[in-house]
Write an enzyme that holds these catalytic residues in place. Structure first.
Site, PDB file in Angstrom:
ATOM      1  N   HIS A  14       0.919  -1.481   0.069  1.00 16.67           N
ATOM      2  CA  HIS A  14      -0.088   0.209   0.120  1.00 16.67           C
ATOM      3  C   HIS A  14       0.861   1.163   0.018  1.00 16.67           C
ATOM      4  O   HIS A  14       0.719   2.341   0.404  1.00 16.67           O
ATOM      5  CB  HIS A  14      -0.939  -0.120   1.086  1.00 16.67           C
ATOM      6  CG  HIS A  14      -1.997  -1.133   0.901  1.00 16.67           C
ATOM      7  ND1 HIS A  14      -3.100  -0.933   0.249  1.00 16.67           N
ATOM      8  CD2 HIS A  14      -2.111  -2.418   1.494  1.00 16.67           C
ATOM      9  CE1 HIS A  14      -3.931  -2.290   0.282  1.00 16.67           C
ATOM     10  NE2 HIS A  14      -3.173  -3.183   1.266  1.00 16.67           N
TER      11      HIS A  14
ATOM     12  N   SER B 263      -5.568 -14.038  -5.392  1.00  9.92           N
ATOM     13  CA  SER B 263      -4.609 -14.108  -4.119  1.00  9.92           C
ATOM     14  C   SER B 263      -3.437 -13.476  -3.707  1.00  9.92           C
ATOM     15  O   SER B 263      -2.361 -13.692  -3.117  1.00  9.92           O
ATOM     16  CB  SER B 263      -4.083 -15.718  -4.414  1.00  9.92           C
ATOM     17  OG  SER B 263      -3.174 -15.684  -5.556  1.00  9.92           O
TER      18      SER B 263
ATOM     19  N   ASP C 212       2.269  -3.653  -9.858  1.00 11.24           N
ATOM     20  CA  ASP C 212       2.100  -4.870 -10.535  1.00 11.24           C
ATOM     21  C   ASP C 212       2.303  -4.850 -11.914  1.00 11.24           C
ATOM     22  O   ASP C 212       3.216  -5.820 -12.302  1.00 11.24           O
ATOM     23  CB  ASP C 212       0.456  -5.423 -10.227  1.00 11.24           C
ATOM     24  CG  ASP C 212       0.041  -5.122  -8.945  1.00 11.24           C
ATOM     25  OD1 ASP C 212       0.800  -5.150  -7.980  1.00 11.24           O
ATOM     26  OD2 ASP C 212      -1.279  -5.503  -8.737  1.00 11.24           O
TER      27      ASP C 212
HETATM   28  P1  NG1 Z   1      -2.843  -6.985  -5.528  1.00 14.22           P
HETATM   29  O1  NG1 Z   1      -4.255  -6.967  -4.727  1.00 14.22           O
HETATM   30  O2  NG1 Z   1      -2.072  -7.743  -4.902  1.00 14.22           O
HETATM   31  O3  NG1 Z   1      -3.238  -7.359  -6.849  1.00 14.22           O
HETATM   32  C1  NG1 Z   1      -2.877  -4.234  -5.025  1.00 14.22           C
HETATM   33  C2  NG1 Z   1      -2.633  -3.130  -6.132  1.00 14.22           C
HETATM   34  C3  NG1 Z   1      -1.002  -2.733  -5.875  1.00 14.22           C
HETATM   35  C4  NG1 Z   1      -0.763  -2.319  -4.619  1.00 14.22           C
HETATM   36  C5  NG1 Z   1      -1.213  -3.544  -3.794  1.00 14.22           C
HETATM   37  C6  NG1 Z   1      -0.990  -3.031  -2.356  1.00 14.22           C
HETATM   38  C7  NG1 Z   1      -4.186  -3.441  -8.068  1.00 14.22           C
HETATM   39  C8  NG1 Z   1      -4.294  -3.982  -9.311  1.00 14.22           C
HETATM   40  N1  NG1 Z   1      -2.994  -3.782  -7.373  1.00 14.22           N
HETATM   41  O4  NG1 Z   1      -2.282  -5.497  -5.369  1.00 14.22           O
HETATM   42  O5  NG1 Z   1      -1.029  -1.692  -6.988  1.00 14.22           O
HETATM   43  O6  NG1 Z   1      -1.519  -1.201  -4.153  1.00 14.22           O
HETATM   44  O7  NG1 Z   1      -2.603  -3.765  -3.937  1.00 14.22           O
HETATM   45  O8  NG1 Z   1       0.424  -2.931  -2.081  1.00 14.22           O
HETATM   46  O9  NG1 Z   1      -5.272  -3.000  -7.615  1.00 14.22           O
END
Ligand code: NG1
Length: 404
Positions: free
Chosen positions: A45, A135, A183
């Site tokens: 985050h 996940s 990501d």
């Molecule tokens: P996840 O939920 O792991 O794909 C999301 C956000 C990232 C980042 C993380 C927390 C999306 C596509 N990705 O990842 O940019 O903020 O949470 O560090 O929303």
């Protein structure tokens, strides 16, 4: 790749080709793109607050075998039977499928490429992926990036890699999550044998070599983080809190244009937290404390990795998890339990990875301890739940590429 991985990749290619010919006919020039999932080692985050992250690309990925078309149609089937066939027309404004539909990640890539780069040629393709969905390992970014790459190939569109990462990050917001850029940036810029420190606005990437004896063990909590429902709202509300907190603290400090990294550089952690305590309500202060502390932990973790200091890196992972569970309130009982089990089985540190609300944890251990750690998870977490183990050792891999 290990011998096993080479074999299973060959088998997957054969199934993809067979399916392509069955669905779309033979005798066309076929291309193949691949885009990996990722595990974030620390810095959660922080990306949407312009603070750094330290992820690595995984050996698990999404591959699309496809043939470009002469018109704007995109037709897709998925080797995973849970995901039905989808098709749509490329345009600068594409109506989404139902919320949560897998095809929306393809539409996300298509809409932004049509709008910003005028792409007009679609493709027929077969998708095959082995990144577990929902996940926290970015199966979503892998699908967005693979789709965007296929469309670029179909349209002969060259793009600089950071511009491409930025485009995919903005594109993915089509599905409704106001994600940061981590990501897509790691999916595109992963490097074998390396984690990558990523800074934002502007995007900067610095590979950090993985010490040879370190292993990161990923374990799925079996709790699905529903990124098209409640988890999306919780995620977006965290992001909004961080923006409000930034606004209040910079006003208090008389720095109207500063972003999180500027404030940290100019005032340091203690002064920022003191300012926060004066102007923020309790919940917002807790979110603010997590973000500021987590940004600093990434800096320290990069130093620890460069120095091969596994104990220090592990401590920072533990501190990150405590902050995510407490101040940021994005953990759950299963994630907490997995991190405890991993520590008890000899991990140097463990934390939830990705957005949280379910999904996976990641733990650091030395290579010789990894088998014991996997066995402990099987025996004490998956076994009692009557589930097959969903833990594996991560292997730092290369980023998305056109394979053939
Ligand atoms: P996840 O939920 O792991 O794909 C999301 C956000 C990232 C980042 C993380 C927390 C999306 C596509 N990705 O990842 O940019 O903020 O949470 O560090 O929303």
């Amino acid at each position: 790749m290990t011998e096993d991985a080479v074999h299973s990749d060959r088998a997957r290619r054969a199934r993809q080709l067979e399916r392509f010919e069955r669905e779309f006919g033979a005798a066309r020039r076929l291309r193949r793109v691949r885009a990996p999932g990722r595990v974030n080692l620390i810095g959660e985050h922080t990306d949407y607050n312009d603070l750094p992250v330290l992820p690595m690309a995984l050996q698990r990925d999404t591959a699309i075998l496809f043939a470009p078309r002469d018109d704007a149609r995109v037709r897709l089937v998925n080797l995973d039977a849970r995901f039905g066939a989808r098709e749509f027309e490329l345009s600068a404004s594409i109506a989404p499928f139902a919320a949560g539909d897998w095809g929306n990640y393809v539409k996300a890539a298509a809409e932004i490429l049509a709008r910003e780069h005028g792409v007009t040629r679609g493709f027929d393709g077969v998708v095959a992926g082995d990144v577990p969905a929902a996940s926290g390992l970015s199966s979503s970014a892998a699908l967005v990036v693979a789709s965007a790459l296929a469309l670029r190939v179909a349209n002969g569109l060259e793009l600089e890699s950071r511009a491409f990462a930025d485009l995919c990050a903005r594109g993915e917001r089509y599905v409704g999550t106001q994600g940061g850029g981590m990501d897509q940036a790691i999916c595109i810029h992963g490097r074998r044998g390396h984690a990558v420190r990523i800074d934002f606005a502007p995007l900067r990437l610095a590979p950090v070599a993985m010490p040879a004896e370190w292993r990161f063990v990923i374990a799925n909590s079996l709790v699905v983080a529903d990124k098209s429902g409640s988890a999306r709202d919780a995620y977006n509300s965290r992001r909004a809190s961080c923006e409000r907190a930034l606004g209040a603290v910079r006003d208090a400090l008389g720095e109207p244009a500063a972003r999180y990294p500027d404030l940290l550089a100019m005032h340091g952690e203690d002064e920022l937290l003191a300012a926060g305590a004066r102007v923020l309500a309790a919940e917002e202060l807790a979110r603010f404390r997590h973000v500021v502390g987590e940004g600093l932990r990434v800096e320290r973790a990069v130093e620890a990795m460069r120095a091969g200091d596994e104990r220090r890196f592990g401590e920072l992972m533990d501190a990150s998890h405590a902050s995510l569970a407490g101040d940021y309130a994005v953990s759950c009982a299963e994630l907490d339990r997995l991190t405890e089990l991993q520590r008890a089985a000899g991990a140097a540190g463990a934390r939830l990875t990705g957005a949280g609300f379910g999904g996976c944890t990641v733990a650091l251990c030395r290579a010789e301890r990894a088998p014991a750690l996997l066995a402990a998870l099987d025996e004490r977490f998956y076994g009692p739940r009557g589930a097959a183990s969903e833990a594996f050792v991560a292997c730092a891999s290369d980023g998305a590429h056109v394979e053939e």
